[in-house]
Design a protein around this motif. Structure first.
Motif, PDB file in Angstrom:
ATOM      1  N   VAL A  55       0.773  -1.190   0.215  1.00 23.81           N
ATOM      2  CA  VAL A  55       0.200   0.106   0.516  1.00 23.81           C
ATOM      3  C   VAL A  55       0.874   1.371  -0.071  1.00 23.81           C
ATOM      4  N   SER A  56       1.208   1.866  -1.270  1.00 20.06           N
ATOM      5  CA  SER A  56       1.674   3.134  -1.326  1.00 20.06           C
ATOM      6  C   SER A  56       1.519   4.134  -0.960  1.00 20.06           C
ATOM      7  N   ALA A  57       2.308   5.316  -0.430  1.00 15.24           N
ATOM      8  CA  ALA A  57       1.894   6.228  -0.455  1.00 15.24           C
ATOM      9  C   ALA A  57       1.081   6.655  -1.594  1.00 15.24           C
ATOM     10  N   PRO A  58       0.342   7.486  -1.004  1.00 17.72           N
ATOM     11  CA  PRO A  58      -1.088   8.246  -2.148  1.00 17.72           C
ATOM     12  C   PRO A  58      -0.200   9.710  -2.844  1.00 17.72           C
ATOM     13  N   VAL A  59      -0.376   9.561  -3.634  1.00 19.34           N
ATOM     14  CA  VAL A  59      -0.073  10.197  -4.797  1.00 19.34           C
ATOM     15  C   VAL A  59      -1.181  11.932  -5.344  1.00 19.34           C
ATOM     16  N   ARG A  60      -0.577  12.659  -5.276  1.00 21.07           N
ATOM     17  CA  ARG A  60      -0.952  14.326  -4.918  1.00 21.07           C
ATOM     18  C   ARG A  60      -1.771  14.048  -6.590  1.00 21.07           C
ATOM     19  N   PRO A  61      -3.000  13.709  -6.193  1.00 21.83           N
ATOM     20  CA  PRO A  61      -4.181  14.240  -7.627  1.00 21.83           C
ATOM     21  C   PRO A  61      -3.609  14.609  -8.834  1.00 21.83           C
ATOM     22  N   PRO A  62      -3.825  14.919  -9.680  1.00 27.69           N
ATOM     23  CA  PRO A  62      -3.430  16.055 -10.469  1.00 27.69           C
ATOM     24  C   PRO A  62      -5.116  16.991 -11.294  1.00 27.69           C
ATOM     25  N   ALA A  63      -5.109  18.592 -11.339  1.00 29.64           N
ATOM     26  CA  ALA A  63      -6.421  18.992 -10.767  1.00 29.64           C
ATOM     27  C   ALA A  63      -6.871  18.873 -12.564  1.00 29.64           C
ATOM     28  N   VAL A  64      -8.165  18.713 -11.126  1.00 31.25           N
ATOM     29  CA  VAL A  64      -9.737  18.537 -12.810  1.00 31.25           C
ATOM     30  C   VAL A  64     -10.261  19.861 -12.459  1.00 31.25           C
ATOM     31  N   GLN A  65     -11.232  20.223 -14.110  1.00 34.44           N
ATOM     32  CA  GLN A  65     -11.602  20.761 -14.073  1.00 34.44           C
ATOM     33  C   GLN A  65     -13.021  20.439 -13.312  1.00 34.44           C
ATOM     34  N   ASP A  66     -13.677  19.160 -12.971  1.00 36.59           N
ATOM     35  CA  ASP A  66     -15.099  18.308 -12.819  1.00 36.59           C
ATOM     36  C   ASP A  66     -15.048  18.735 -11.253  1.00 36.59           C
ATOM     37  N   PRO A  67     -15.238  19.988 -10.604  1.00 36.39           N
ATOM     38  CA  PRO A  67     -15.751  19.497  -9.320  1.00 36.39           C
ATOM     39  C   PRO A  67     -16.573  18.592  -8.714  1.00 36.39           C
ATOM     40  N   ALA A  68     -16.512  17.261  -9.009  1.00 42.01           N
ATOM     41  CA  ALA A  68     -17.213  16.445  -8.271  1.00 42.01           C
ATOM     42  C   ALA A  68     -15.955  15.706  -7.824  1.00 42.01           C
ATOM     43  N   LEU A  69     -15.974  15.489  -9.448  1.00 44.06           N
ATOM     44  CA  LEU A  69     -14.779  14.351  -9.580  1.00 44.06           C
ATOM     45  C   LEU A  69     -13.342  14.589  -8.920  1.00 44.06           C
ATOM     46  N   ALA A  70     -13.052  15.823  -8.803  1.00 45.73           N
ATOM     47  CA  ALA A  70     -12.487  16.568  -7.612  1.00 45.73           C
ATOM     48  C   ALA A  70     -11.857  16.319  -6.376  1.00 45.73           C
ATOM     49  N   ALA A  71     -13.821  16.171  -6.229  1.00 42.84           N
ATOM     50  CA  ALA A  71     -13.894  16.089  -4.698  1.00 42.84           C
ATOM     51  C   ALA A  71     -13.680  15.163  -3.870  1.00 42.84           C
ATOM     52  N   ALA A  72     -13.859  13.920  -5.531  1.00 43.94           N
ATOM     53  CA  ALA A  72     -13.661  12.307  -4.981  1.00 43.94           C
ATOM     54  C   ALA A  72     -13.103  11.923  -4.638  1.00 43.94           C
ATOM     55  N   ARG A  73     -11.783  12.742  -5.735  1.00 43.96           N
ATOM     56  CA  ARG A  73     -10.712  12.098  -5.685  1.00 43.96           C
ATOM     57  C   ARG A  73      -9.907  13.000  -4.480  1.00 43.96           C
ATOM     58  N   GLN A  74     -10.599  14.160  -3.679  1.00 46.83           N
ATOM     59  CA  GLN A  74      -9.487  14.234  -2.132  1.00 46.83           C
ATOM     60  C   GLN A  74     -10.030  13.535  -1.113  1.00 46.83           C
ATOM     61  N   ARG A  75     -10.858  12.760  -1.575  1.00 44.93           N
ATOM     62  CA  ARG A  75     -11.663  11.959  -0.528  1.00 44.93           C
ATOM     63  C   ARG A  75     -10.624  11.037  -0.489  1.00 44.93           C
ATOM     64  N   ILE A  76     -10.336  10.423  -1.923  1.00 45.08           N
ATOM     65  CA  ILE A  76      -9.559   9.008  -1.430  1.00 45.08           C
ATOM     66  C   ILE A  76      -8.398   9.167  -1.351  1.00 45.08           C
ATOM     67  N   HIS A  77      -7.627  10.911  -1.734  1.00 43.84           N
ATOM     68  CA  HIS A  77      -6.900  10.708  -1.283  1.00 43.84           C
ATOM     69  C   HIS A  77      -6.350  10.933   0.120  1.00 43.84           C
ATOM     70  N   ASP A  78      -7.229  11.117   1.041  1.00 48.90           N
ATOM     71  CA  ASP A  78      -7.286  11.490   2.366  1.00 48.90           C
ATOM     72  C   ASP A  78      -7.901   9.764   2.623  1.00 48.90           C
ATOM     73  N   LEU A  79      -8.199   9.429   2.127  1.00 49.03           N
ATOM     74  CA  LEU A  79      -8.853   8.363   3.249  1.00 49.03           C
ATOM     75  C   LEU A  79      -7.294   7.225   2.975  1.00 49.03           C
ATOM     76  N   GLU A  80      -6.995   7.348   1.705  1.00 46.66           N
ATOM     77  CA  GLU A  80      -5.201   6.559   1.938  1.00 46.66           C
ATOM     78  C   GLU A  80      -4.337   7.375   2.415  1.00 46.66           C
ATOM     79  N   SER A  81      -4.344   8.273   2.657  1.00 50.32           N
ATOM     80  CA  SER A  81      -3.237   8.957   3.503  1.00 50.32           C
ATOM     81  C   SER A  81      -3.477   8.659   5.012  1.00 50.32           C
ATOM     82  N   GLN A  82      -5.136   8.213   5.464  1.00 50.50           N
ATOM     83  CA  GLN A  82      -5.242   8.191   7.012  1.00 50.50           C
ATOM     84  C   GLN A  82      -4.925   6.308   7.297  1.00 50.50           C
TER      85      GLN A  82
END
Length: 401
Positions: A55-82
């Motif tokens: 389980v590797s450390a999460p990589v910061r997702p690239p910025a996307v234009q879709d706010p919903a998709l960006a929020a989902a990716r941010q949530r996944i990144h936070d969960l992986e960090s936790q």
């Protein structure tokens, strides 16, 4: 006997060595247990670390234009960090718990190792205790260790075989002493009687015959004393002291000096026996102890100079009774004096005709047979000090020794 002291000291060293072996076994068992536990924990942590690397450390997702998709990716990144943080905390707690468990098991393994080592060495302690009880007086006893045919049983059987051979050897020595006493005294008595018969004839014998008979008597007396000394020495070294009884050292000294009063007066010796105390009692063979005291007094009388002095003292100090005999004379070599307790040892070649060389060796053997010792010291002022130390005993009637 001198062998008895050596045997006791050797057994004491064996007991100490056994305790050291138990300590070594304890350390060995504990070290093996801790090593195996440390290896097991290291493998466990290694496998846990391998799983964490998947389980590797999460990589910061690239910025996307879709706010919903960006929020989902941010949530996944936070969960992986936790998840990574939780795994790191679990790994730390696991490591700390492993170290605590290892420390606890170190104490437990030491206790268990000591218990197991004691269990393993118990037969050896039994053999040591049984061997300590066996002396020259009870060589008929055996260890008689029961159990499976292992190394310990083989050791016990070997010791039993050694004791059997020692018993046979001691028995042969005692038989030799008894046989020699009879076989050697008989021809001496015959020779003495022949000399007396030759001199008792009606016709006066020639002066040469009388002189020869006198020399023969002197030599026969000397051989008889030598034989008696050898028998006493053998009895003290190898015989069982069956006639033990309370004995007063002061009484033995008084009887010995009274019997030698003529010899003391003939050499104009001054006897000082004011140091004799009635509390000096020991327990042992009256015959051998009397011979021991007589030999000490004889040594003081014979190996003295005309007009000299003898100082005799007998005292009791706690658990020890002492007989001290001092004489004056020339300054002696301490190295030569130290050898006087051995058979056929004399101070100088010019004294070879004054005795058999067994007197003080018999004293040493008798003292050792009674659990005591003989100490010889050359006095700085000249002369010799003989000290015999024996276990003290109570006087008959309950008096304190």
């Amino acid at each position: 006997m001198s062998e008895r002291g050596a045997r006791m000291s050797g057994l004491d060293r064996l007991v100490l060595r056994g305790r050291t072996v138990r300590s070594r076994f304890t350390v060995l068992y504990a070290a093996l247990f801790l090593a195996s536990g440390a290896v097991l924990l290291a493998l466990t942590n290694l496998l846990a670390g391998t799983r964490r690397t998947t389980v590797s450390a999460p990589v910061r997702p690239p910025a996307v234009q879709d706010p919903a998709l960006a929020a989902a990716r941010q949530r996944i990144h936070d969960l992986e960090s936790q998840l990574v943080q939780v795994q790191a905390e679990q790994a730390h707690r696991f490591l700390v718990g492993s170290l605590v468990a290892l420390a606890v098991m170190a104490v437990v393994s030491a206790l268990l190792g000591n218990l197991v080592a004691g269990r393993v060495l118990r037969p050896l302690r039994t053999i040591t205790a049984a061997t300590r009880r066996i002396t020259a007086e009870n060589l008929h006893e055996r260890l008689g260790v029961r159990g499976p045919a292992d190394e310990v049983k083989d050791l016990a059987d070997t010791i039993d075989g050694l004791l059997e051979r020692l018993e046979a050897s001691f028995a042969a020595q005692r038989r030799f002493v008894a046989d020699a006493s009879h076989e050697l005294r008989t021809p001496l008595a015959t020779m003495r009687a022949s000399v007396d018969v030759a001199l008792a004839k009606a016709e006066p014998p020639p002066p040469q015959t009388v002189a020869l008979a006198g020399r023969l008597r002197t030599e026969l007396d000397r051989v008889d004393r030598l034989l008696e000394g050898l028998l006493d020495l053998a009895r003290a070294q190898h015989g069982a002291l069956a006639d033990r009884a309370p004995v007063s050292l002061a009484d033995l000294v008084t009887r010995a000096t009274d019997a030698r009063a003529a010899g003391i007066a003939a050499r104009s010796l001054t006897l000082d026996d004011d140091g004799l105390q009635e509390t000096a009692w020991t327990r042992g063979s009256p015959t051998l102890l009397a011979r021991m005291v007589e030999n000490v007094i004889d040594n003081a009388v014979v190996h003295n100079r005309d007009g000299g002095w003898i100082r005799v003292a007998a005292s009791a100090d706690g658990a020890t009774a002492r007989l001290v005999v001092e004489t004056g004379g020339p300054v002696l070599d301490p190295e030569h004096v130290a050898r006087l307790g051995r058979p056929f040892q004399r101070l100088a070649p010019d004294r070879t005709g004054t005795g058999s060389g067994l007197g003080l060796s018999i004293v040493a053997a008798v003292a050792d047979a009674h659990g005591g010792r003989l100490d010889l010291h050359a006095r700085r002022e000249g002369g010799l000090r003989v000290t015999v130390s024996l276990p003290a005993a109570d006087a008959p009637g309950g008096g304190a020794a």
